[in-house]
Design a protein around this motif. Structure first.
Motif, PDB file in Angstrom:
ATOM      1  N   THR A 185       0.827  -1.203   0.000  1.00 33.05           N
ATOM      2  CA  THR A 185       0.000   0.000   0.000  1.00 33.05           C
ATOM      3  C   THR A 185       0.858   1.248   0.000  1.00 33.05           C
ATOM      4  N   SER A 186       1.923   1.256   0.783  1.00 32.31           N
ATOM      5  CA  SER A 186       2.847   2.383   0.849  1.00 32.31           C
ATOM      6  C   SER A 186       4.258   1.855   1.058  1.00 32.31           C
ATOM      7  N   GLN A 187       5.196   2.492   0.424  1.00 34.02           N
ATOM      8  CA  GLN A 187       6.595   2.109   0.590  1.00 34.02           C
ATOM      9  C   GLN A 187       7.247   2.801   1.778  1.00 34.02           C
ATOM     10  N   THR A 188       6.514   3.655   2.457  1.00 36.23           N
ATOM     11  CA  THR A 188       7.042   4.376   3.619  1.00 36.23           C
ATOM     12  C   THR A 188       6.207   4.043   4.850  1.00 36.23           C
ATOM     13  N   VAL A 189       6.860   3.574   5.885  1.00 30.36           N
ATOM     14  CA  VAL A 189       6.183   3.212   7.127  1.00 30.36           C
ATOM     15  C   VAL A 189       6.883   3.906   8.283  1.00 30.36           C
ATOM     16  N   MET A 190       6.076   4.495   9.209  1.00 29.76           N
ATOM     17  CA  MET A 190       6.619   5.203  10.358  1.00 29.76           C
ATOM     18  C   MET A 190       6.367   4.393  11.628  1.00 29.76           C
ATOM     19  N   GLY A 191       7.356   4.391  12.528  1.00 30.52           N
ATOM     20  CA  GLY A 191       7.225   3.707  13.809  1.00 30.52           C
ATOM     21  C   GLY A 191       7.988   4.451  14.883  1.00 30.52           C
ATOM     22  N   SER A 192       7.871   3.997  16.116  1.00 34.90           N
ATOM     23  CA  SER A 192       8.564   4.615  17.235  1.00 34.90           C
ATOM     24  C   SER A 192       9.292   3.544  18.033  1.00 34.90           C
ATOM     25  N   GLU A 193      10.245   3.976  18.818  1.00 34.97           N
ATOM     26  CA  GLU A 193      11.017   3.034  19.619  1.00 34.97           C
ATOM     27  C   GLU A 193      10.101   2.265  20.581  1.00 34.97           C
ATOM     28  N   ASN A 194      10.397   0.963  20.703  1.00 41.42           N
ATOM     29  CA  ASN A 194       9.622   0.038  21.522  1.00 41.42           C
ATOM     30  C   ASN A 194       8.196  -0.140  21.014  1.00 41.42           C
ATOM     31  N   GLY A 195       7.903   0.417  19.834  1.00 34.21           N
ATOM     32  CA  GLY A 195       6.592   0.252  19.234  1.00 34.21           C
ATOM     33  C   GLY A 195       6.619  -0.841  18.176  1.00 34.21           C
ATOM     34  N   SER A 196       5.639  -0.804  17.306  1.00 34.86           N
ATOM     35  CA  SER A 196       5.516  -1.835  16.270  1.00 34.86           C
ATOM     36  C   SER A 196       4.960  -1.221  14.992  1.00 34.86           C
ATOM     37  N   VAL A 197       5.193  -1.904  13.895  1.00 31.23           N
ATOM     38  CA  VAL A 197       4.646  -1.510  12.595  1.00 31.23           C
ATOM     39  C   VAL A 197       4.119  -2.760  11.897  1.00 31.23           C
ATOM     40  N   THR A 198       3.165  -2.542  10.975  1.00 33.82           N
ATOM     41  CA  THR A 198       2.584  -3.646  10.223  1.00 33.82           C
ATOM     42  C   THR A 198       2.626  -3.316   8.740  1.00 33.82           C
ATOM     43  N   ILE A 199       3.088  -4.244   7.969  1.00 29.89           N
ATOM     44  CA  ILE A 199       3.193  -4.092   6.513  1.00 29.89           C
ATOM     45  C   ILE A 199       2.466  -5.259   5.849  1.00 29.89           C
ATOM     46  N   THR A 200       1.659  -4.951   4.851  1.00 28.72           N
ATOM     47  CA  THR A 200       0.955  -5.990   4.095  1.00 28.72           C
ATOM     48  C   THR A 200       1.476  -6.012   2.667  1.00 28.72           C
TER      49      THR A 200
END
Length: 355
Positions: free
Chosen positions: A130-145
Protein backbone atom coordinates in the motif's frame (compact mmCIF):
# COMPACT_ATOMS: atom_id res chain seq x y z
CA UNK A 1 37.99 -20.22 -28.80
CA UNK A 2 37.29 -16.65 -29.83
CA UNK A 3 33.61 -17.02 -28.95
CA UNK A 4 34.47 -18.24 -25.46
CA UNK A 5 36.80 -15.28 -24.96
CA UNK A 6 34.09 -12.86 -26.04
CA UNK A 7 31.58 -14.47 -23.70
CA UNK A 8 34.06 -14.25 -20.84
CA UNK A 9 34.75 -10.56 -21.54
CA UNK A 10 31.01 -9.82 -21.79
CA UNK A 11 30.33 -11.63 -18.52
CA UNK A 12 33.19 -9.78 -16.83
CA UNK A 13 31.88 -6.42 -18.03
CA UNK A 14 28.33 -7.26 -16.99
CA UNK A 15 29.22 -8.58 -13.54
CA UNK A 16 32.14 -6.28 -12.72
CA UNK A 17 31.13 -3.93 -9.91
CA UNK A 18 27.93 -5.80 -9.06
CA UNK A 19 29.29 -6.85 -5.64
CA UNK A 20 29.75 -3.17 -4.70
CA UNK A 21 26.13 -2.18 -5.47
CA UNK A 22 22.99 -4.07 -4.40
CA UNK A 23 19.45 -3.42 -5.60
CA UNK A 24 16.26 -5.29 -6.49
CA UNK A 25 16.31 -7.81 -9.34
CA UNK A 26 12.80 -7.05 -10.63
CA UNK A 27 9.99 -4.83 -9.44
CA UNK A 28 6.37 -4.68 -10.61
CA UNK A 29 4.52 -1.35 -10.87
CA UNK A 30 1.15 -0.34 -12.25
CA UNK A 31 1.24 2.09 -15.15
CA UNK A 32 0.99 5.72 -14.04
CA UNK A 33 2.05 4.99 -10.44
CA UNK A 34 5.27 5.83 -8.57
CA UNK A 35 7.96 3.58 -7.15
CA UNK A 36 11.14 3.97 -5.10
CA UNK A 37 14.12 1.67 -5.70
CA UNK A 38 16.92 1.58 -3.10
CA UNK A 39 20.52 0.94 -4.19
CA UNK A 40 22.88 -0.12 -1.42
CA UNK A 41 26.61 0.56 -1.96
CA UNK A 42 29.96 0.03 -0.29
CA UNK A 43 30.88 2.80 2.13
CA UNK A 44 34.16 3.50 0.30
CA UNK A 45 32.07 5.10 -2.46
CA UNK A 46 30.39 7.60 -0.13
CA UNK A 47 31.84 10.64 -1.90
CA UNK A 48 31.30 9.32 -5.43
CA UNK A 49 28.52 10.45 -7.73
CA UNK A 50 25.54 8.13 -8.09
CA UNK A 51 23.25 7.93 -11.10
CA UNK A 52 20.60 5.93 -12.93
CA UNK A 53 20.97 4.77 -16.51
CA UNK A 54 18.51 2.99 -18.80
CA UNK A 55 19.22 0.17 -21.23
CA UNK A 56 19.55 -3.61 -21.33
CA UNK A 57 23.26 -3.47 -22.24
CA UNK A 58 25.37 -1.52 -19.78
CA UNK A 59 27.79 -0.02 -22.31
CA UNK A 60 24.92 1.25 -24.47
CA UNK A 61 22.75 2.56 -21.66
CA UNK A 62 21.60 6.20 -21.39
CA UNK A 63 22.08 8.50 -18.42
CA UNK A 64 18.76 9.33 -16.77
CA UNK A 65 19.50 11.21 -13.54
CA UNK A 66 22.48 12.08 -11.32
CA UNK A 67 22.71 12.63 -7.59
CA UNK A 68 24.91 15.71 -8.13
CA UNK A 69 22.20 17.32 -10.30
CA UNK A 70 24.34 17.39 -13.45
CA UNK A 71 21.51 15.69 -15.31
CA UNK A 72 17.81 15.84 -14.43
CA UNK A 73 14.70 13.99 -15.51
CA UNK A 74 11.24 15.37 -14.94
CA UNK A 75 9.91 12.10 -13.46
CA UNK A 76 13.08 10.47 -12.09
CA UNK A 77 15.00 11.66 -9.00
CA UNK A 78 18.18 10.27 -7.46
CA UNK A 79 18.98 10.96 -3.79
CA UNK A 80 22.03 9.82 -1.85
CA UNK A 81 21.98 8.93 1.86
CA UNK A 82 25.69 9.03 2.65
CA UNK A 83 25.18 8.02 6.30
CA UNK A 84 23.22 4.90 5.43
CA UNK A 85 25.40 4.19 2.35
CA UNK A 86 22.36 3.87 0.14
CA UNK A 87 20.97 5.97 -2.68
CA UNK A 88 17.39 5.84 -3.87
CA UNK A 89 15.76 6.25 -7.27
CA UNK A 90 12.24 7.62 -7.32
CA UNK A 91 10.32 7.09 -10.58
CA UNK A 92 6.98 8.88 -10.98
CA UNK A 93 4.27 8.24 -13.56
CA UNK A 94 5.92 5.13 -14.97
CA UNK A 95 4.71 4.16 -18.43
CA UNK A 96 6.91 1.48 -19.95
CA UNK A 97 8.82 -1.56 -18.79
CA UNK A 98 12.58 -1.52 -19.14
CA UNK A 99 16.01 -2.36 -17.78
CA UNK A 100 17.81 0.11 -15.54
CA UNK A 101 21.13 0.39 -13.72
CA UNK A 102 21.94 1.81 -10.30
CA UNK A 103 25.51 3.01 -10.83
CA UNK A 104 28.38 4.79 -9.11
CA UNK A 105 30.77 6.92 -11.16
CA UNK A 106 34.40 5.83 -10.77
CA UNK A 107 36.90 8.15 -12.54
CA UNK A 108 39.38 6.39 -14.87
CA UNK A 109 37.80 2.97 -14.26
CA UNK A 110 34.64 0.95 -14.80
CA UNK A 111 31.66 2.37 -12.93
CA UNK A 112 30.17 0.18 -10.22
CA UNK A 113 26.57 -0.82 -10.95
CA UNK A 114 23.71 -3.22 -10.38
CA UNK A 115 20.84 -3.75 -12.82
CA UNK A 116 17.13 -4.24 -12.26
CA UNK A 117 14.07 -4.70 -14.46
CA UNK A 118 11.01 -2.49 -14.10
CA UNK A 119 7.83 -4.43 -14.97
CA UNK A 120 5.00 -2.01 -15.76
CA UNK A 121 1.54 -3.60 -15.78
CA UNK A 122 -1.87 -2.29 -16.82
CA UNK A 123 -3.60 -4.05 -13.94
CA UNK A 124 -2.57 -4.64 -10.34
CA UNK A 125 1.16 -5.38 -9.96
CA UNK A 126 2.18 -8.95 -9.20
CA UNK A 127 3.80 -7.89 -5.91
CA UNK A 128 3.09 -4.56 -4.24
CA UNK A 129 2.39 -2.75 -0.96
CA UNK A 130 0.00 0.00 0.00
CA UNK A 131 2.85 2.38 0.85
CA UNK A 132 6.60 2.11 0.59
CA UNK A 133 7.04 4.38 3.62
CA UNK A 134 6.18 3.21 7.13
CA UNK A 135 6.62 5.20 10.36
CA UNK A 136 7.22 3.71 13.81
CA UNK A 137 8.56 4.61 17.23
CA UNK A 138 11.02 3.03 19.62
CA UNK A 139 9.62 0.04 21.52
CA UNK A 140 6.59 0.25 19.23
CA UNK A 141 5.52 -1.83 16.27
CA UNK A 142 4.65 -1.51 12.60
CA UNK A 143 2.58 -3.65 10.22
CA UNK A 144 3.19 -4.09 6.51
CA UNK A 145 0.95 -5.99 4.09
CA UNK A 146 2.46 -7.35 0.87
CA UNK A 147 -0.07 -8.20 -1.85
CA UNK A 148 0.67 -10.87 -4.42
CA UNK A 149 -1.11 -13.05 -6.95
CA UNK A 150 -1.55 -16.28 -5.03
CA UNK A 151 2.10 -17.07 -4.30
CA UNK A 152 1.51 -18.65 -0.91
CA UNK A 153 4.46 -19.33 1.36
CA UNK A 154 6.79 -18.18 -1.38
CA UNK A 155 6.97 -14.59 -0.13
CA UNK A 156 9.70 -13.65 2.38
CA UNK A 157 10.38 -10.61 4.51
CA UNK A 158 14.00 -9.48 4.29
CA UNK A 159 16.30 -6.78 5.52
CA UNK A 160 17.40 -5.12 2.28
CA UNK A 161 20.79 -6.56 1.38
CA UNK A 162 20.75 -8.75 4.48
CA UNK A 163 18.93 -11.55 6.31
CA UNK A 164 15.46 -12.92 5.42
CA UNK A 165 12.70 -14.46 7.56
CA UNK A 166 11.52 -17.66 5.90
CA UNK A 167 9.29 -19.01 8.67
CA UNK A 168 6.35 -17.61 10.59
CA UNK A 169 8.53 -15.64 13.02
CA UNK A 170 12.07 -14.49 13.67
CA UNK A 171 14.20 -11.47 14.49
CA UNK A 172 15.86 -8.79 12.38
CA UNK A 173 18.40 -6.49 14.02
CA UNK A 174 16.83 -7.13 17.43
CA UNK A 175 13.23 -6.51 16.33
CA UNK A 176 10.66 -9.32 16.57
CA UNK A 177 9.05 -10.33 13.27
CA UNK A 178 5.79 -12.25 12.83
CA UNK A 179 4.47 -13.27 9.42
CA UNK A 180 0.90 -14.33 8.52
CA UNK A 181 0.17 -15.65 5.08
CA UNK A 182 -3.18 -15.13 3.39
CA UNK A 183 -4.55 -16.25 0.05
CA UNK A 184 -3.23 -13.22 -1.82
CA UNK A 185 -1.27 -11.32 0.79
CA UNK A 186 1.39 -11.57 3.48
CA UNK A 187 1.15 -9.52 6.67
CA UNK A 188 4.37 -8.67 8.50
CA UNK A 189 4.43 -7.31 12.07
CA UNK A 190 7.64 -5.90 13.52
CA UNK A 191 7.67 -5.08 17.24
CA UNK A 192 10.18 -3.89 19.87
CA UNK A 193 11.62 -1.51 17.36
CA UNK A 194 14.90 0.26 17.97
CA UNK A 195 16.47 3.26 16.30
CA UNK A 196 18.82 0.96 14.44
CA UNK A 197 15.83 -0.72 12.78
CA UNK A 198 15.43 2.34 10.57
CA UNK A 199 16.18 1.31 7.01
CA UNK A 200 15.02 -0.55 3.94
CA UNK A 201 13.24 -3.91 3.97
CA UNK A 202 11.42 -5.78 1.24
CA UNK A 203 8.81 -8.36 0.40
CA UNK A 204 10.63 -10.87 -1.77
CA UNK A 205 9.84 -13.80 -4.06
CA UNK A 206 12.13 -15.69 -6.42
CA UNK A 207 11.83 -13.07 -9.16
CA UNK A 208 10.18 -10.01 -7.59
CA UNK A 209 10.96 -7.62 -4.75
CA UNK A 210 9.01 -4.71 -3.29
CA UNK A 211 11.09 -2.38 -1.05
CA UNK A 212 9.64 -0.76 2.06
CA UNK A 213 11.36 1.92 4.16
CA UNK A 214 10.76 1.89 7.91
CA UNK A 215 11.58 5.00 9.94
CA UNK A 216 11.84 4.55 13.71
CA UNK A 217 11.57 7.73 15.76
CA UNK A 218 12.11 8.28 19.48
CA UNK A 219 8.42 8.54 20.21
CA UNK A 220 5.32 7.99 18.22
CA UNK A 221 3.34 11.08 17.30
CA UNK A 222 0.73 12.10 14.81
CA UNK A 223 3.09 14.64 13.30
CA UNK A 224 5.42 11.84 12.33
CA UNK A 225 2.83 10.52 9.90
CA UNK A 226 3.15 13.68 7.85
CA UNK A 227 6.88 13.44 7.48
CA UNK A 228 8.30 13.10 4.04
CA UNK A 229 9.86 10.04 2.57
CA UNK A 230 13.65 9.83 2.97
CA UNK A 231 13.78 10.23 -0.78
CA UNK A 232 14.36 13.87 -1.65
CA UNK A 233 12.86 15.23 -4.83
CA UNK A 234 14.18 17.70 -7.33
CA UNK A 235 12.86 19.43 -10.39
CA UNK A 236 14.31 19.78 -13.81
CA UNK A 237 14.06 18.56 -17.37
CA UNK A 238 15.85 15.56 -18.67
CA UNK A 239 18.57 15.57 -21.20
CA UNK A 240 19.33 11.90 -21.92
CA UNK A 241 22.74 11.34 -23.45
CA UNK A 242 24.17 8.25 -25.08
CA UNK A 243 26.73 6.59 -22.93
CA UNK A 244 30.24 6.77 -24.35
CA UNK A 245 32.35 3.78 -23.46
CA UNK A 246 35.60 5.80 -23.27
CA UNK A 247 37.75 2.88 -22.31
CA UNK A 248 36.60 0.96 -25.37
CA UNK A 249 37.05 3.99 -27.61
CA UNK A 250 40.62 4.60 -26.48
CA UNK A 251 42.17 2.29 -29.14
CA UNK A 252 40.20 4.07 -31.88
CA UNK A 253 41.19 7.48 -30.55
CA UNK A 254 44.83 6.36 -30.34
CA UNK A 255 44.79 5.17 -33.97
CA UNK A 256 43.29 8.46 -35.14
CA UNK A 257 45.93 10.44 -33.26
CA UNK A 258 48.66 8.21 -34.68
CA UNK A 259 47.43 8.81 -38.24
CA UNK A 260 47.37 12.56 -37.61
CA UNK A 261 50.94 12.47 -36.29
CA UNK A 262 52.13 10.45 -39.30
CA UNK A 263 50.41 12.83 -41.70
CA UNK A 264 51.95 15.88 -40.05
CA UNK A 265 55.40 14.24 -40.06
CA UNK A 266 55.17 13.51 -43.80
CA UNK A 267 53.95 17.02 -44.47
CA UNK A 268 56.84 18.50 -42.51
CA UNK A 269 59.35 16.26 -44.30
CA UNK A 270 57.97 17.37 -47.67
CA UNK A 271 58.32 21.05 -46.74
CA UNK A 272 61.90 20.56 -45.51
CA UNK A 273 62.86 18.66 -48.67
CA UNK A 274 61.44 21.39 -50.88
CA UNK A 275 63.14 24.16 -48.96
CA UNK A 276 66.58 22.71 -48.18
CA UNK A 277 67.23 20.09 -50.91
CA UNK A 278 67.12 20.54 -54.74
CA UNK A 279 64.38 18.55 -56.26
CA UNK A 280 64.78 16.01 -59.02
CA UNK A 281 62.67 18.16 -61.34
CA UNK A 282 65.04 21.09 -60.94
CA UNK A 283 68.01 18.85 -61.83
CA UNK A 284 66.20 17.62 -64.93
CA UNK A 285 65.36 21.20 -65.90
CA UNK A 286 69.05 22.17 -65.61
CA UNK A 287 70.11 19.24 -67.74
CA UNK A 288 67.52 20.21 -70.35
CA UNK A 289 68.83 23.79 -70.46
CA UNK A 290 72.42 22.55 -70.94
CA UNK A 291 71.43 20.30 -73.85
CA UNK A 292 69.39 23.09 -75.38
CA UNK A 293 72.39 25.41 -75.25
CA UNK A 294 74.65 22.80 -76.94
CA UNK A 295 72.07 22.32 -79.63
CA UNK A 296 71.85 26.06 -80.10
CA UNK A 297 75.64 26.29 -80.53
CA UNK A 298 75.46 23.64 -83.23
CA UNK A 299 72.76 25.63 -84.94
CA UNK A 300 75.04 28.66 -84.92
CA UNK A 301 77.74 26.58 -86.64
CA UNK A 302 75.26 25.59 -89.32
CA UNK A 303 74.43 29.26 -89.85
CA UNK A 304 78.09 30.07 -90.33
CA UNK A 305 78.45 27.26 -92.86
CA UNK A 306 75.43 28.62 -94.75
CA UNK A 307 77.10 32.03 -94.96
CA UNK A 308 80.25 30.41 -96.44
CA UNK A 309 78.12 28.51 -98.91
CA UNK A 310 76.36 31.69 -100.01
CA UNK A 311 79.69 33.49 -100.52
CA UNK A 312 81.08 30.61 -102.54
CA UNK A 313 77.91 30.31 -104.55
CA UNK A 314 78.05 34.02 -105.33
CA UNK A 315 81.63 33.74 -106.49
CA UNK A 316 80.82 30.84 -108.75
CA UNK A 317 77.94 32.72 -110.31
CA UNK A 318 80.12 35.71 -111.06
CA UNK A 319 82.78 33.55 -112.69
CA UNK A 320 80.26 32.09 -115.11
CA UNK A 321 79.24 35.51 -116.48
CA UNK A 322 80.50 35.93 -120.13
CA UNK A 323 83.43 38.26 -120.65
CA UNK A 324 81.67 40.23 -123.47
CA UNK A 325 80.07 43.40 -122.32
CA UNK A 326 81.48 43.07 -118.94
CA UNK A 327 84.80 43.60 -117.37
CA UNK A 328 86.29 40.41 -116.13
CA UNK A 329 86.50 40.33 -112.44
CA UNK A 330 88.79 37.90 -110.78
CA UNK A 331 87.15 35.98 -108.06
CA UNK A 332 88.46 36.69 -104.66
CA UNK A 333 90.50 34.01 -103.16
CA UNK A 334 89.04 32.83 -99.85
CA UNK A 335 91.47 31.34 -97.49
CA UNK A 336 90.50 28.47 -95.35
CA UNK A 337 91.76 30.29 -92.34
CA UNK A 338 89.31 33.13 -93.03
CA UNK A 339 86.32 30.84 -92.81
CA UNK A 340 84.50 30.79 -89.52
CA UNK A 341 85.11 27.79 -87.47
CA UNK A 342 82.41 25.20 -87.99
CA UNK A 343 81.72 22.05 -86.07
CA UNK A 344 83.50 18.87 -87.02
CA UNK A 345 80.39 17.46 -88.68
CA UNK A 346 79.31 19.63 -91.63
CA UNK A 347 75.65 19.96 -92.55
CA UNK A 348 74.36 17.57 -95.17
CA UNK A 349 73.25 20.26 -97.61
CA UNK A 350 76.83 21.71 -97.80
CA UNK A 351 78.23 18.29 -98.73
CA UNK A 352 75.69 17.96 -101.50
CA UNK A 353 76.75 21.27 -103.09
CA UNK A 354 80.38 20.29 -102.97
CA UNK A 355 79.67 17.14 -104.91
Amino acid sequence: MHLNCLLFIFSFIRLSGAQDVTTVRQISVQRGQSVVIPCLYNQKYTSSYKYLSAGYVWLLSDYVDFSDQRCHHKTVFVSDDTEGHIFTVRMDDVQESGSYWCAIHIPSAFDKRAGFFLDVTADSPRLHVTSQTVMGSENGSVTITCYHQGVQYGVKWCKFGGQCITGASGTLDGASVEIRHGLRNMTVSMSRLKKKNTGWYCCSTEDLQMPVHITVSQKKSRSAEGQQSPVTTATGQSSPRKRTAILFLLPVIFEILLLIVIYLALKLASICKTRFFPSVNEAEDGHYVTMHREQSSRSNGCSAAEEVYENMAGLKTNSEIPASGHKSISPAVVKKSDLPKAPVREPDYVNIMKT
